[in-house]
Design a protein around this motif. Structure first.
Motif, PDB file in Angstrom:
ATOM      1  N   MET A 145       0.843  -1.206   0.000  1.00 27.37           N
ATOM      2  CA  MET A 145       0.000   0.000   0.000  1.00 27.37           C
ATOM      3  C   MET A 145       0.873   1.250   0.000  1.00 27.37           C
ATOM      4  O   MET A 145       0.654   2.194  -0.745  1.00 27.37           O
ATOM      5  CB  MET A 145      -0.927  -0.013   1.211  1.00 27.37           C
ATOM      6  CG  MET A 145      -1.844   1.204   1.285  1.00 27.37           C
ATOM      7  SD  MET A 145      -2.996   1.268  -0.101  1.00 27.37           S
ATOM      8  CE  MET A 145      -3.952   2.714   0.317  1.00 27.37           C
ATOM      9  N   ASN A 146       1.945   1.249   0.818  1.00 24.17           N
ATOM     10  CA  ASN A 146       2.825   2.403   0.889  1.00 24.17           C
ATOM     11  C   ASN A 146       3.529   2.640  -0.443  1.00 24.17           C
ATOM     12  O   ASN A 146       3.708   3.791  -0.861  1.00 24.17           O
ATOM     13  CB  ASN A 146       3.861   2.203   2.002  1.00 24.17           C
ATOM     14  CG  ASN A 146       3.238   2.298   3.388  1.00 24.17           C
ATOM     15  OD1 ASN A 146       2.195   2.915   3.543  1.00 24.17           O
ATOM     16  ND2 ASN A 146       3.866   1.681   4.368  1.00 24.17           N
ATOM     17  N   THR A 147       3.938   1.555  -1.095  1.00 19.70           N
ATOM     18  CA  THR A 147       4.613   1.675  -2.387  1.00 19.70           C
ATOM     19  C   THR A 147       3.690   2.301  -3.419  1.00 19.70           C
ATOM     20  O   THR A 147       4.097   3.177  -4.200  1.00 19.70           O
ATOM     21  CB  THR A 147       5.086   0.294  -2.881  1.00 19.70           C
ATOM     22  OG1 THR A 147       5.946  -0.294  -1.909  1.00 19.70           O
ATOM     23  CG2 THR A 147       5.844   0.427  -4.195  1.00 19.70           C
ATOM     24  N   SER A 148       2.446   1.873  -3.432  1.00 25.16           N
ATOM     25  CA  SER A 148       1.477   2.426  -4.376  1.00 25.16           C
ATOM     26  C   SER A 148       1.212   3.896  -4.090  1.00 25.16           C
ATOM     27  O   SER A 148       1.091   4.717  -5.012  1.00 25.16           O
ATOM     28  CB  SER A 148       0.163   1.637  -4.313  1.00 25.16           C
ATOM     29  OG  SER A 148       0.362   0.281  -4.641  1.00 25.16           O
ATOM     30  N   LEU A 149       1.111   4.254  -2.816  1.00 21.28           N
ATOM     31  CA  LEU A 149       0.875   5.644  -2.436  1.00 21.28           C
ATOM     32  C   LEU A 149       2.052   6.526  -2.843  1.00 21.28           C
ATOM     33  O   LEU A 149       1.876   7.650  -3.334  1.00 21.28           O
ATOM     34  CB  LEU A 149       0.635   5.737  -0.931  1.00 21.28           C
ATOM     35  CG  LEU A 149       0.262   7.127  -0.391  1.00 21.28           C
ATOM     36  CD1 LEU A 149      -1.001   7.642  -1.064  1.00 21.28           C
ATOM     37  CD2 LEU A 149       0.090   7.067   1.126  1.00 21.28           C
TER      38      LEU A 149
END
Length: 350
Positions: free
Chosen positions: A1-5
């Motif tokens: 999720m953090n990578t996508s954000l």
């Protein structure tokens, strides 16, 4: 999720900022789209905006990914770069338009096949060499078809970038749900870059993405669809392709409409430009280009939500709902055929 954000944020900021110098560059080198009978803008608009989208996505992926995932993305970018360059050359008037459809797009699809990315429709039904060849052929048809559909979708302020952004959002959500980090990150990067570009491209547009940007986005949309492996009720792999088709429902619908409409009037669909697309007809109905574009954004969101609904059904139920959606789709094509639009003449088409 953090990578996508991170990918979304970097893509958004990069695209927002890079579009400004790219616009100045386009004006300096004379890369502008002049008004004509088949276009809706009334004054010259700088092209080359696709370069900002291209750069925004690339920077976001370089920042967000590493190792094997980054290596695979860079391999995908070979095909994307080919199409972006060919599109820019076409925007400059240096290439015949058929080189895109019959040369660059199939070659980009072959690059995907070489990297191991292909459809898995037939091979999931009856594994074997014949099924692999069939999936490879389907991959080429799919990549060429979706890339071409985005190329011809770029005919109204904010339309192509917005439709790509909506589709990318749903690709990212499905990928996050199924744990596909690379796909969710790629989709988030495209979402951010397309959204950032929309700041300058929504009506009244200050810059156009050009064919380089439209084909670049179309190729990435086709690639995301091939790589997406959504979880599906009943674990029925052949039914998974329904999700990708629905997410890309707007460009598929628009291409279907003009193909049927132009063929019925004796024109070749992909070689006869005109103001007969879905957005043109909706704009005439509502007397507003913005309303037409926002309506197609809404249609894209509807298709995405429908995909979420379908992928939670068993395969037979999903096929049934999809068949109903197709029937309604052709009904919408018939309805829009009755809407007012500027008809091409045989002389103009030639």
């Amino acid at each position: 999720m953090n990578t996508s954000l991170i990918a979304f944020t970097v893509g958004l900021i990069a695209s927002l900022g890079i579009t400004i110098p790219v616009r100045r560059l386009a004006l300096r080198v004379g890369m502008v789209d002049l008004p004509s009978a088949r276009k809706v803008h009334l004054e010259p608009i700088p092209l080359l905006g696709g370069l900002a989208i291209y750069s925004g996505v690339l920077i976001a992926l370089l920042v967000s990914l590493s190792g094997p995932a980054l290596a695979q993305v860079l391999a995908i970018y070979l095909g994307a770069t080919l199409l972006a360059v060919v599109g820019i050359l076409d925007d400059r008037g240096l290439l015949h338009h058929q080189i895109k459809l019959f040369g660059a797009m199939p070659v980009a699809a072959l690059i995907l096949l070489v990297t191991g990315i292909r459809a898995q429709v037939f091979s999931s039904i009856w594994p074997g060499p014949l099924a692999t060849w069939a999936d490879s052929a389907l991959t080429i048809v799919w990549v060429v078809g979706i890339t071409a559909s985005f190329s011809i979708l770029d005919h109204m302020d904010g339309l192509c970038a917005g439709v790509a952004a909506v589709a990318s959002l749903f690709f990212a959500l499905f990928a996050l749900e199924s744990g596909q980090l690379l796909v969710s990150t790629m989709a988030a990067a495209v979402l951010g870059a397309a959204a950032g570009f929309l700041r300058w491209n929504f009506k009244p547009a200050k810059i156009f993405m050009g064919d380089g940007g439209a084909m670049f986005l179309g190729f990435l949309m086709a690639t995301l669809a091939l790589k997406l492996r959504p979880t599906f009720a009943g674990n029925n792999p052949p039914a998974m392709w329904l999700v990708a088709v629905l997410i890309l429902g707007v460009p598929i619908f628009d291409t279907t409409l003009i193909s049927i409409s132009r063929a019925r009037r004796g024109f070749l669909p992909f070689t006869t430009p005109g103001k007969d697309h879905s957005a043109h007809r909706l704009s005439n109905l509502f007397n507003s280009q913005r309303t037409a574009v926002l309506s197609l954004y809404g249609l894209g969101a509807f298709f995405g939500v429908l995909a979420f609904f379908i992928h939670r059904l068993t395969a037979p139920s999903a096929y049934t709902v999809s068949a109903i959606a197709v029937v309604f789709g052709f009904g919408a094509v018939a309805a829009l055929e009755c809407a007012p639009f500027e008809r091409q003449s045989k002389k103009k088409a030639a």
